[in-house]
Design an enzyme around this catalytic site. Structure first.
Site, short mmCIF file in Angstrom:
data_model
loop_
_atom_site.label_atom_id
_atom_site.label_comp_id
_atom_site.label_asym_id
_atom_site.label_seq_id
_atom_site.Cartn_x
_atom_site.Cartn_y
_atom_site.Cartn_z
CG HIS A 1 -2.25 -1.14 1.47
ND1 HIS A 1 -2.86 -1.11 0.12
CD2 HIS A 1 -2.09 -2.18 1.74
CE1 HIS A 1 -3.84 -2.01 0.32
NE2 HIS A 1 -2.92 -2.89 1.43
CG HIS B 1 -4.52 1.33 -5.67
ND1 HIS B 1 -5.37 0.38 -5.09
CD2 HIS B 1 -5.68 2.93 -5.41
CE1 HIS B 1 -6.78 0.40 -5.00
NE2 HIS B 1 -6.42 2.09 -4.62
CG ASP C 1 -0.77 2.95 -3.75
OD1 ASP C 1 -1.45 3.86 -3.89
OD2 ASP C 1 -1.24 1.67 -3.19
#
Length: 328
Positions: A277, A301, A280
């Protein structure tokens, strides 16, 4: 003028937030079309409007069609400026996602923002993840970022309030130290619940992290008695890898703690210097300041961010073998 298809790749709010942030930083007007077209409730929601207004306030931008349900906006940035903003979407919309749009812009000129909404909501990083995972990477590079959680806010009432202040800076390259960390951090938080909830969450998370990873774990407990909403969360991190879990009615506090711990254990046992996470979220800063880092999975993402950065003239190098490496 750059035109961005808001339904492409990730196809959600990330496209809009990053597009207006890059527009402001590069002083390039942008039109975002087909906003969230493939979502159950397409078009702009209040939290997306709030994110655009936050960026607009940092650069005196002109916006068209910025209204609920709108599927297309045009964003024409002005000069980046220091501004002290107050943003309230009127819902439990994610404060961290609003900051995701504002922060890369504000770092150029400095300023502050007080945002009302949800500090910990589903499908979003928690505010503690922003403060304890994302911000330290930027601070090590030279950014000046202060984050204060004034009130915790949970879905559906919201009511959380966060104040962020940044000073104008030109951070150096993004760099993540190699090698396994020897300790970890833990934030167990709640609002409107008995104090033992955060204690039980923290104890369960710490026990699992220490037994599985052998890490020394430091816990911060933040039970809030009042406020508009009721809820709980656990955020855990080790270096530039983090994980979160949210409480819900009927779910034991211990399970909330263990869920966050299990997610962090999986990240720590996976290759790369950052979690998937964070990978990105860091791309816009990588494009602006250079550097390199790696992770284990090329997420949708991240693919979306790379495509948008390319549209605005930034070059991100992505090598995907047994590990995903980003550099600029």
């Amino acid at each position: 003028m750059i035109t961005v298809d808001g339904s492409h790749l990730e196809g959600g709010g990330q496209v809009l937030r990053l597009a207006v942030a890059l527009s402001a930083i590069s002083t390039t007007p942008v039109t975002v079309t087909r906003i969230r077209q493939n979502r159950e409730n397409p078009g702009l929601a209040p939290q997306h409007i709030a994110a655009v207004r936050a960026v607009a306030g940092a650069c005196d931008a002109q916006c068209t069609d910025l209204s609920p349900g709108s599927s297309e906006i045009t964003f024409t940035p002005g000069r980046l400026r220091r501004a002290d903003l107050e943003i309230d979407p009127g819902t439990a919309g994610s404060i961290p996602l609003i900051l995701q749009a504002w922060l890369p812009v504000a770092l150029h000129a400095g300023g502050s923002i007080t945002v009302t909404g949800g500090t910990e909501v589903a499908w979003s990083p928690t505010i503690d993840y922003v403060d304890c995972v994302l911000a330290p990477v930027l601070r090590r590079a030279g950014a000046s970022i202060g984050i204060e959680v004034l009130e915790r806010g949970y879905y559906p009432p919201g009511g959380g309030r966060v104040h962020v202040r940044v000073e104008p800076s030109r951070p150096g390259p993004i760099a993540i130290p190699e090698g396994r960390e020897r300790d970890c951090g833990l934030a167990s938080c709640s609002a409107g619940l008995p104090g033992h909830v955060v204690e039980r969450q923290a104890a369960a998370a710490r026990e699992l992290l220490e037994s599985e990873l052998g890490l020394s774990c430091t816990a911060v407990l933040d039970p809030r008695g009042g406020g508009a909403s009721t809820g709980s969360s656990v955020t855990v991190w080790s270096g530039a890898k983090g994980a979160v879990a949210l409480g819900r009615r009927g779910l034991p506090a211990e399970e909330v703690g263990r869920a966050a711990a299990r997610a962090l254990i999986a990240e720590c046992r996976s290759p790369g210097t950052v979690d998937a996470h964070l990978a990105d979220q860091l791309l816009v800063y990588l494009a602006c300041y250079g550097g390199e880092y790696s992770t284990h999975t090329l997420s949708m993402h991240a693919k979306t961010a790379c495509r948008l950065l390319e549209a605005f003239g930034y070059e991100i190098r992505c090598r995907e073998n047994d590990i995903v490496e980003f550099s600029a």
